[in-house]
Enzyme design. Structure first.
Site, PDB file in Angstrom:
ATOM      1  N   LYS A 187      78.773  17.550  55.487  1.00  0.00           N
ATOM      2  CA  LYS A 187      78.720  18.741  54.615  1.00  0.00           C
ATOM      3  C   LYS A 187      78.898  19.914  55.563  1.00  0.00           C
ATOM      4  CE  LYS A 187      76.535  21.890  52.948  1.00  0.00           C
ATOM      5  NZ  LYS A 187      76.919  23.303  53.220  1.00  0.00           N
ATOM      6  N   SER A 241      67.914  25.273  59.628  1.00  0.00           N
ATOM      7  CA  SER A 241      66.619  25.955  59.695  1.00  0.00           C
ATOM      8  C   SER A 241      65.477  25.000  59.348  1.00  0.00           C
ATOM      9  CB  SER A 241      66.614  27.134  58.727  1.00  0.00           C
ATOM     10  OG  SER A 241      66.756  26.658  57.404  1.00  0.00           O
ATOM     11  N   GLU A 264      67.081  18.441  63.303  1.00  0.00           N
ATOM     12  CA  GLU A 264      67.193  19.283  64.507  1.00  0.00           C
ATOM     13  C   GLU A 264      67.104  20.722  64.017  1.00  0.00           C
ATOM     14  OE1 GLU A 264      67.217  17.989  67.407  1.00  0.00           O
ATOM     15  OE2 GLU A 264      67.902  15.942  67.086  1.00  0.00           O
ATOM     16  N   GLU A 395      61.808  32.612  63.593  1.00  0.00           N
ATOM     17  CA  GLU A 395      63.114  32.681  64.237  1.00  0.00           C
ATOM     18  C   GLU A 395      63.963  33.734  63.518  1.00  0.00           C
ATOM     19  OE1 GLU A 395      65.772  29.441  63.336  1.00  0.00           O
ATOM     20  OE2 GLU A 395      66.261  29.218  65.449  1.00  0.00           O
TER      21      GLU A 395
HETATM   22  P1  NAD Z   1      70.405  26.560  57.049  1.00  0.00           P
HETATM   23  O1  NAD Z   1      69.184  25.739  57.004  1.00  0.00           O
HETATM   24  O2  NAD Z   1      70.484  27.782  56.237  1.00  0.00           O
HETATM   25  O3  NAD Z   1      71.691  25.708  56.638  1.00  0.00           O
HETATM   26  C1  NAD Z   1      72.023  24.507  57.315  1.00  0.00           C
HETATM   27  C2  NAD Z   1      72.820  23.623  56.379  1.00  0.00           C
HETATM   28  O4  NAD Z   1      71.986  23.189  55.298  1.00  0.00           O
HETATM   29  C3  NAD Z   1      74.027  24.315  55.743  1.00  0.00           C
HETATM   30  O5  NAD Z   1      75.141  23.447  55.772  1.00  0.00           O
HETATM   31  C4  NAD Z   1      73.544  24.559  54.322  1.00  0.00           C
HETATM   32  O6  NAD Z   1      74.598  24.631  53.392  1.00  0.00           O
HETATM   33  C5  NAD Z   1      72.692  23.334  54.095  1.00  0.00           C
HETATM   34  N1  NAD Z   1      71.744  23.462  52.990  1.00  0.00           N
HETATM   35  C6  NAD Z   1      71.123  24.582  52.567  1.00  0.00           C
HETATM   36  N2  NAD Z   1      70.357  24.305  51.485  1.00  0.00           N
HETATM   37  C7  NAD Z   1      70.484  22.986  51.235  1.00  0.00           C
HETATM   38  C8  NAD Z   1      69.968  22.117  50.242  1.00  0.00           C
HETATM   39  N3  NAD Z   1      69.172  22.549  49.274  1.00  0.00           N
HETATM   40  N4  NAD Z   1      70.318  20.814  50.283  1.00  0.00           N
HETATM   41  C9  NAD Z   1      71.137  20.354  51.265  1.00  0.00           C
HETATM   42  N5  NAD Z   1      71.687  21.140  52.210  1.00  0.00           N
HETATM   43  C10 NAD Z   1      71.357  22.444  52.210  1.00  0.00           C
HETATM   44  O7  NAD Z   1      70.616  26.891  58.588  1.00  0.00           O
HETATM   45  P2  NAD Z   1      71.678  27.887  59.202  1.00  0.00           P
HETATM   46  O8  NAD Z   1      71.171  29.270  59.133  1.00  0.00           O
HETATM   47  O9  NAD Z   1      72.982  27.614  58.639  1.00  0.00           O
HETATM   48  O10 NAD Z   1      71.690  27.394  60.729  1.00  0.00           O
HETATM   49  C11 NAD Z   1      70.909  28.008  61.677  1.00  0.00           C
HETATM   50  C12 NAD Z   1      69.663  27.193  61.972  1.00  0.00           C
HETATM   51  O11 NAD Z   1      70.043  25.983  62.615  1.00  0.00           O
HETATM   52  C13 NAD Z   1      68.713  27.893  62.903  1.00  0.00           C
HETATM   53  O12 NAD Z   1      67.400  27.705  62.453  1.00  0.00           O
HETATM   54  C14 NAD Z   1      68.930  27.155  64.209  1.00  0.00           C
HETATM   55  O13 NAD Z   1      67.847  27.235  65.085  1.00  0.00           O
HETATM   56  C15 NAD Z   1      69.198  25.776  63.730  1.00  0.00           C
HETATM   57  N6  NAD Z   1      69.878  24.979  64.752  1.00  0.00           N
HETATM   58  C16 NAD Z   1      69.176  23.975  65.383  1.00  0.00           C
HETATM   59  C17 NAD Z   1      69.778  23.220  66.390  1.00  0.00           C
HETATM   60  C18 NAD Z   1      69.022  22.118  67.085  1.00  0.00           C
HETATM   61  O14 NAD Z   1      69.651  21.305  67.746  1.00  0.00           O
HETATM   62  N7  NAD Z   1      67.695  22.061  66.986  1.00  0.00           N
HETATM   63  C19 NAD Z   1      71.108  23.474  66.744  1.00  0.00           C
HETATM   64  C20 NAD Z   1      71.795  24.497  66.070  1.00  0.00           C
HETATM   65  C21 NAD Z   1      71.175  25.241  65.081  1.00  0.00           C
END
Ligand code: NAD
Length: 498
Positions: A187, A241, A264, A395
């Site tokens: 996705k 997140s 992650e 964050e």
């Molecule tokens: P997010 O949680 O908003 O979105 C991540 C993904 O989840 C997107 O593809 C989104 O469409 C999907 N999503 C959202 N709602 C959903 C639902 N109800 N059901 C299924 N999927 C859903 O995160 P973001 O803002 O896009 O990414 C940034 C975050 O990622 C930050 O918190 C960052 O720290 C984290 N991150 C962590 C690592 C790691 O390795 N720990 C690496 C990169 C980024």
């Protein structure tokens, strides 16, 4: 390949658009509509994106289900060799992938192509694992019996992406998942949609059979949720997140059939400067930790914790460097835009909120002048922030960091551990004892001594504790634990005597 006007899904080895999806009348859009993709560097609409939902997810899952068994039976070294070819193709297509990453994120070119290099390195690492994928031989307490463990493919992997490193994000999940013999449905992140499609073409060219790799576009609730909720998915690998990660965990626990969930998640990573640190080095690395990729890194250094005795010296060395950070997306620039207008507005609002609650703004805080309408934010530093304030606890995911003054080591460790996150942490000290104590006492998945808060490589397990993860590590050989099931095999050599 330039950025397409319409970003499609990638299903069963072909591009699928709203007019070619199953059920669509030729020439007419299906139920699926589109949404805009803008370039963060200039706010220009660069594409419409197919807006997937349950129908596209079902199509992608059927494709994956049809291809999974044969891929699982393909010898592991052969799967590895295909990833080796993918690495070679990635290197040949460095400019194409760099352009896609840059168009999607606006990040400076050197950072965009660094993703291509690290993704190719990961494919090479996984190619090597194709000659290993070791199990164990265990002793048996019973004669004429042997015991071993095998690593089996899980079946279908759902890989849900963040936006900050679109190519590395896909590579980190898809390459080990494929090596381990799984079919994959990605996705894409709605803000970085095309990378996963370009990876589809790359994998097809490298020899991955049609249907083994698929990518669906769309928003989380529309396209992510039906994917996570489908009982055919055996492993959900999510990077994003902490809030969404918890929701994903809950959705999987409510399914008819459980699945493995690898999370992650975010970080609020401390960067500790002791009174015996090399102040100039610490200032250099604090700037890099806070502002590379515009602070949109899970491992960014968003809390800089400095001993009282060196606070003033560090503060002036740090702020002098912050003033020189080159904001922009050019060849020499260091701090690109944030991903969206909404993100920029949110960050500026969070900084203003902190100031209203008593923090002092010592650098930045606004949209970078001269670069509008691009979503560039000035490198921003706050001081006098309460450790319990919202900006200390959550964050922000932008070029914003906070300076904290502490009396000594114990206070620094308490502050470092004082959030619900536990991803990475750095300490700058020349004391071996302090370094060892920090390694032992910091609650996180990665500790860096005299370095930046980030640091990853294809062979290095990466992940967090507390709200930063749920115990899995990617990549390294530890990624094989995410994408395989361990099967224990007991063989009685003399049936009837067991
Ligand atoms: P997010 O949680 O908003 O979105 C991540 C993904 O989840 C997107 O593809 C989104 O469409 C999907 N999503 C959202 N709602 C959903 C639902 N109800 N059901 C299924 N999927 C859903 O995160 P973001 O803002 O896009 O990414 C940034 C975050 O990622 C930050 O918190 C960052 O720290 C984290 N991150 C962590 C690592 C790691 O390795 N720990 C690496 C990169 C980024």
């Amino acid at each position: 390949m330039s950025y397409p006007a319409l970003v499609p899904h990638w299903i069963a080895g072909v591009e699928v658009t709203p007019t070619t999806a199953p059920g669509a009348t030729p020439g007419q859009p299906s139920d699926s509509t589109t949404f805009e993709k803008r370039n963060p560097a200039n706010d220009q609409v660069i594409a419409q994106v197919a807006r997937g939902g349950a129908a596209e997810v079902a199509h992608a899952l059927s494709s994956a289900a049809g291809a999974a068994a044969e891929w699982a039976r393909t010898p592991v070294p052969k799967r590895g060799a295909i990833l080796g070819r993918a690495a070679q193709l990635l290197r040949e297509r460095e400019a194409q992938f760099g352009n896609i990453v840059q168009a999607e994120t606006g990040k400076p070119w050197k950072n965009a192509v660094a993703e291509v290099a690290s993704s190719a390195d990961l494919a090479i690492f996984m190619e090597g694992e194709g000659s290993r994928l070791y199990g164990k031989t265990l002793p048996s307490p019973i004669p004429n019996r042997s015991v071993q463990t095998l690593r089996s493919p899980i079946g279908i992997c759902a890989a849900i992406m963040p936006f900050n490193s679109p190519l590395a994000g896909v590579a980190w999940k898809v390459f080990p998942a494929l090596l381990c013999g799984n079919a994959v449905v990605v996705k894409s992140h709605e803000l970085t949609p095309y990378t996963a499609v370009a990876v589809g073409q790359l994998l097809k060219d490298a020899g991955v059979p049609l249907g083994v790799y698929n990518a669906v576009q769309g928003f989380g609730p529309d396209a992510g949720a039906p994917l996570v909720q489908d009982d055919r998915v055996g492993v959900v690998s999510f990077t994003g997140s902490s809030a969404t990660g918890k929701l994903i965990q809950k959705m999987v626990s409510e399914r008819g059939v459980l699945a493995k969930v690898c999370l992650e998640l975010g970080g609020k990573n401390p960067f500790v400067v002791c009174d015996d640190a090399d102040i100039e080095l610490a200032a250099d690395l604090a700037v890099a930790s806070a502002f590379i990729d515009a602070g949109q890194r899970c491992a960014s250094g968003s809390r800089i914790v400095v001993f009282d005795r060196v606070y003033d010296a560090f503060r002036s060395a740090f702020l002098a460097r912050v003033a020189k950070v080159k904001v922009g997306s050019g060849a020499d620039d260091e701090c690109g835009p944030v991903i969206s207008r909404a993100s920029l507005d949110r960050l500026i609002g969070q900084v203003e909120g902190a100031v209203t609650r008593g923090a002092t703004l010592v650098a930045g805080g606004r949209q970078a002048p001269g670069l509008a309408p691009g979503y560039y934010m000035q490198p921003t530093v706050l001081e006098q922030v309460s450790p319990t304030d919202d900006v200390s606890q959550h964050e922000l995911f932008g070029p914003v960091t906070c300076l904290y003054r502490v009396n000594g080591f114990d206070d620094a460790v308490t502050l470092a551990n004082g959030t619900h996150y536990g991803l990475t942490g750095a300490i700058h000290t020349t004391s071996l004892h302090r370094a060892q104590e920090f390694i032992a006492r910091y609650q996180g998945g990665l500790v860096s001594i005299n370095g930046a808060t980030y640091g990853a490589g294809p062979h290095m397990p990466f992940g967090g504790v507390k709200n930063s993860g749920n115990g899995f590590r990617e990549p390294g050989t530890e990624a094989l634990d995410v994408y395989t099931e361990l099967k224990t095999v007991v063989i009685n050599h003399v049936p009837g005597k067991a």
